[in-house]
Design a protein around this motif. Structure first.
Motif, mmCIF file in Angstrom:
data_model
loop_
_atom_site.group_PDB
_atom_site.id
_atom_site.type_symbol
_atom_site.label_atom_id
_atom_site.label_comp_id
_atom_site.label_asym_id
_atom_site.label_seq_id
_atom_site.Cartn_x
_atom_site.Cartn_y
_atom_site.Cartn_z
ATOM 1 N N SER A 188 0.813 -1.208 0.000
ATOM 2 C CA SER A 188 0.000 0.000 0.000
ATOM 3 C C SER A 188 0.853 1.267 0.000
ATOM 4 N N ALA A 189 1.874 1.299 0.846
ATOM 5 C CA ALA A 189 2.689 2.512 0.985
ATOM 6 C C ALA A 189 3.632 2.709 -0.189
ATOM 7 N N TYR A 190 4.140 1.621 -0.760
ATOM 8 C CA TYR A 190 5.126 1.696 -1.839
ATOM 9 C C TYR A 190 4.732 0.754 -2.982
ATOM 10 N N PRO A 191 3.588 1.050 -3.616
ATOM 11 C CA PRO A 191 3.050 0.122 -4.625
ATOM 12 C C PRO A 191 3.982 -0.125 -5.801
ATOM 13 N N ASN A 192 4.814 0.855 -6.146
ATOM 14 C CA ASN A 192 5.724 0.658 -7.274
ATOM 15 C C ASN A 192 6.867 -0.295 -6.942
ATOM 16 N N SER A 206 -6.121 -3.581 12.303
ATOM 17 C CA SER A 206 -6.510 -4.047 13.628
ATOM 18 C C SER A 206 -7.910 -3.501 13.901
ATOM 19 N N ASP A 207 -8.912 -4.357 13.734
ATOM 20 C CA ASP A 207 -10.277 -3.902 13.965
ATOM 21 C C ASP A 207 -10.552 -3.844 15.468
ATOM 22 N N ALA A 208 -11.765 -3.486 15.851
ATOM 23 C CA ALA A 208 -12.082 -3.287 17.267
ATOM 24 C C ALA A 208 -11.850 -4.559 18.079
ATOM 25 N N GLN A 320 -3.861 5.263 6.544
ATOM 26 C CA GLN A 320 -4.749 6.361 6.153
ATOM 27 C C GLN A 320 -6.020 6.279 6.999
ATOM 28 N N GLY A 321 -7.064 6.929 6.552
ATOM 29 C CA GLY A 321 -8.273 7.007 7.355
ATOM 30 C C GLY A 321 -9.067 5.725 7.431
ATOM 31 N N SER A 322 -8.918 4.842 6.451
ATOM 32 C CA SER A 322 -9.727 3.629 6.437
ATOM 33 C C SER A 322 -9.010 2.526 5.678
ATOM 34 N N LEU A 323 -9.454 1.311 5.897
ATOM 35 C CA LEU A 323 -8.913 0.165 5.169
ATOM 36 C C LEU A 323 -9.144 0.324 3.670
ATOM 37 N N GLN A 324 -10.323 0.776 3.308
ATOM 38 C CA GLN A 324 -10.637 0.937 1.888
ATOM 39 C C GLN A 324 -9.659 1.896 1.213
ATOM 40 N N ASN A 325 -9.350 3.006 1.867
ATOM 41 C CA ASN A 325 -8.415 3.968 1.281
ATOM 42 C C ASN A 325 -7.023 3.360 1.110
ATOM 43 N N GLY A 326 -6.591 2.598 2.104
ATOM 44 C CA GLY A 326 -5.268 2.001 2.024
ATOM 45 C C GLY A 326 -5.163 0.953 0.937
ATOM 46 N N LEU A 343 -7.752 -18.424 15.757
ATOM 47 C CA LEU A 343 -8.574 -17.677 16.713
ATOM 48 C C LEU A 343 -7.976 -16.318 17.038
ATOM 49 N N LEU A 344 -6.844 -15.989 16.442
ATOM 50 C CA LEU A 344 -6.176 -14.721 16.717
ATOM 51 C C LEU A 344 -6.456 -13.712 15.606
ATOM 52 N N LEU A 345 -5.940 -13.963 14.416
ATOM 53 C CA LEU A 345 -6.306 -13.163 13.244
ATOM 54 C C LEU A 345 -7.210 -14.045 12.396
ATOM 55 N N MET A 346 -8.482 -13.969 12.698
ATOM 56 C CA MET A 346 -9.435 -14.933 12.161
ATOM 57 C C MET A 346 -9.631 -14.778 10.651
ATOM 58 N N PRO A 347 -10.060 -15.847 9.974
ATOM 59 C CA PRO A 347 -10.148 -15.832 8.511
ATOM 60 C C PRO A 347 -10.976 -14.691 7.932
ATOM 61 N N TYR A 348 -11.955 -14.188 8.688
ATOM 62 C CA TYR A 348 -12.789 -13.108 8.146
ATOM 63 C C TYR A 348 -11.947 -11.885 7.785
ATOM 64 N N MET A 349 -10.805 -11.710 8.446
ATOM 65 C CA MET A 349 -9.977 -10.541 8.177
ATOM 66 C C MET A 349 -9.341 -10.636 6.791
ATOM 67 N N ALA A 350 -8.860 -11.826 6.443
ATOM 68 C CA ALA A 350 -8.317 -12.027 5.105
ATOM 69 C C ALA A 350 -9.411 -11.929 4.050
ATOM 70 N N GLU A 351 -10.568 -12.505 4.353
ATOM 71 C CA GLU A 351 -11.672 -12.497 3.394
ATOM 72 C C GLU A 351 -12.138 -11.071 3.098
ATOM 73 N N LEU A 352 -12.207 -10.233 4.133
ATOM 74 C CA LEU A 352 -12.606 -8.839 3.938
ATOM 75 C C LEU A 352 -11.647 -8.123 3.000
#
Length: 396
Positions: A188-192, A206-208, A320-326, A343-352
């Motif tokens: 995200s920070a250095y796409p090139n 890191s969500d809530a 940045q301000g949101s995941l979508q922006n990044g 159970l720590l970084l659950m699969p829904y995070m990758a799927e999102l």
């Protein structure tokens, strides 16, 4: 074989690896990189930054065959190989990195760098600047005077090292857990710089839920009277608080299946005599967990753990301000490898993250790990995705 895996698991998420055949050992060495000063994402300056790094394979003439490995929370830059042929263990992803392996060092120059505030501050093979380091201005350990650092700061130190070697782009960046955060941040920070990114047991923010869970790792340290608001370097360190934090980390990194198997091995039953007759006594599985955590605490620093927790809590791709922006900044191909039992970084995070990238038209894929080792599937059993990773790295 089960006993071997369980023995490795007992090492507490910090030195997981598989020994190579001593007839064909990939040898490496820890090297040191220095920056006279480093400005953090938060705008503060750290003087005399020092981090360790390792490499495997050969940098080609064009310097375009670089695969960067970004390490997990309690890891360091020892991603593969051994320092000496008779070392008992190789780097944590030795099953993946080496001659003829998925990340083939016959073709790629593989490099890995210690994070700032590395947890293993007293591990002789870790070189890092963090709260336990000597502040050159005071000639005393920084303690809580050390600036808050972020995942972006870890990435920027890596970028400075790469640039010092004349490298201006990567073939790919690959990392597990906190390393996945760094890999995503790179993209995200250095796409090139990043045409390909693999995020293993990943999270793009890191969500809530995750932020609250991470805070539980920090609380036992703060509640230990020996922590003394971070000023303990000339006295007794908060080992009990650190041990309790490591117990939480270990359990969350594993799975109920693993713990029930381990309980059977240590003779755990609910109605154990000690806990039944004395409230001060604990069950056999709790003793097992405590002893494994306590055995690792001496090589770690409690303040460093707090700083790593905060870096993870502050993380959102692109900062940045949101995941979508990044995620909108990412140009390269991406592959997400979550663990179904995590159970720590659950699969829904990758799927999102993968769904958002797909919706915006990126070339992205997801390939879950199906084992029962929880979050540690991405360390212990990554070889199950070796062919998928090889194919991804070989794509144009």
């Amino acid at each position: 074989m089960k006993k071997i895996i369980l023995t490795i698991l007992c090492c507490l998420f910090f030195s997981f690896s598989y020994a190579n055949d001593t007839r064909d050992v990939l040898l490496t060495q820890k090297r040191s990189f220095q920056l006279p000063q480093f400005k953090t994402f938060g705008g503060e300056v750290i003087a005399e930054v020092n981090v360790g790094w390792e490499s495997y394979g050969t940098l080609n003439e064009l310097k375009d065959n670089v695969v960067l490995i970004t390490h997990y929370f309690s890891g360091n830059s020892h991603a593969a190989g051994k320092y000496h042929k008779d070392d008992s263990q190789a780097g944590y992803w030795d099953s993946l990195i080496g001659p003829g392996k998925a990340i083939d060092t016959n073709h790629f120059y593989v490099i890995s760098v210690d994070s700032l505030a590395n947890l293993g501050a007293y591990n002789p093979n870790v070189i890092t600047t963090g709260p336990s380091s000597i502040n050159p201005k005071t000639q005393k350990p920084y303690g809580l005077d050390f600036p808050v650092v972020t995942i972006r700061d870890f990435v920027n130190v890596q970028k400075a090292l790469l640039e010092s070697l004349g490298i201006t782009s990567l073939h790919a960046v690959v990392g597990p857990s906190m390393g996945s955060m760094q890999a995503i941040e790179w993209a995200s920070a250095y796409p090139n710089w990043v045409p390909r990114m693999i995020a293993v047991i990943p999270a793009a923010q890191s969500d809530a839920w995750t932020t609250a869970a991470l805070e539980q790792w920090a609380m036992p340290i703060r509640l230990d009277a020996n922590w003394n608001n971070g000023d303990y370097y000339q006295s007794t360190p908060p080992i009990e608080g650190l041990t309790a934090a490591l117990m939480l980390i270990t359990q969350q990194a594993l799975s109920p299946t693993f713990f029930n198997q381990q309980g059977a091995q240590v003779g755990y039953v609910p109605l154990e005599s000690g806990p039944l007759h004395d409230i001060r006594q604990t069950h056999s599985i709790v003793k097992w967990l405590y002893n494994r955590a306590k055995s690792r605490a001496s090589q770690m620093d409690a303040n460093n753990l707090l700083y790593l927790v905060r870096a993870c809590q502050l993380f959102v791709a692109g900062h940045q301000g949101s995941l979508q922006n990044g995620l909108k900044n990412i140009k390269g191909k991406t592959l997400f490898i979550p663990a179904q039992s995590d159970l720590l970084l659950m699969p829904y995070m990758a799927e999102l993250s993968q769904n958002l990238l797909q919706e915006q038209g990126n070339n992205t894929a997801i390939s879950p790990l199906d084992g029962q080792s929880g979050h540690l599937e991405g360390i212990l059993n990554i070889q199950e995705k070796a062919n998928r990773i090889r194919q991804f790295l070989e794509q144009d």
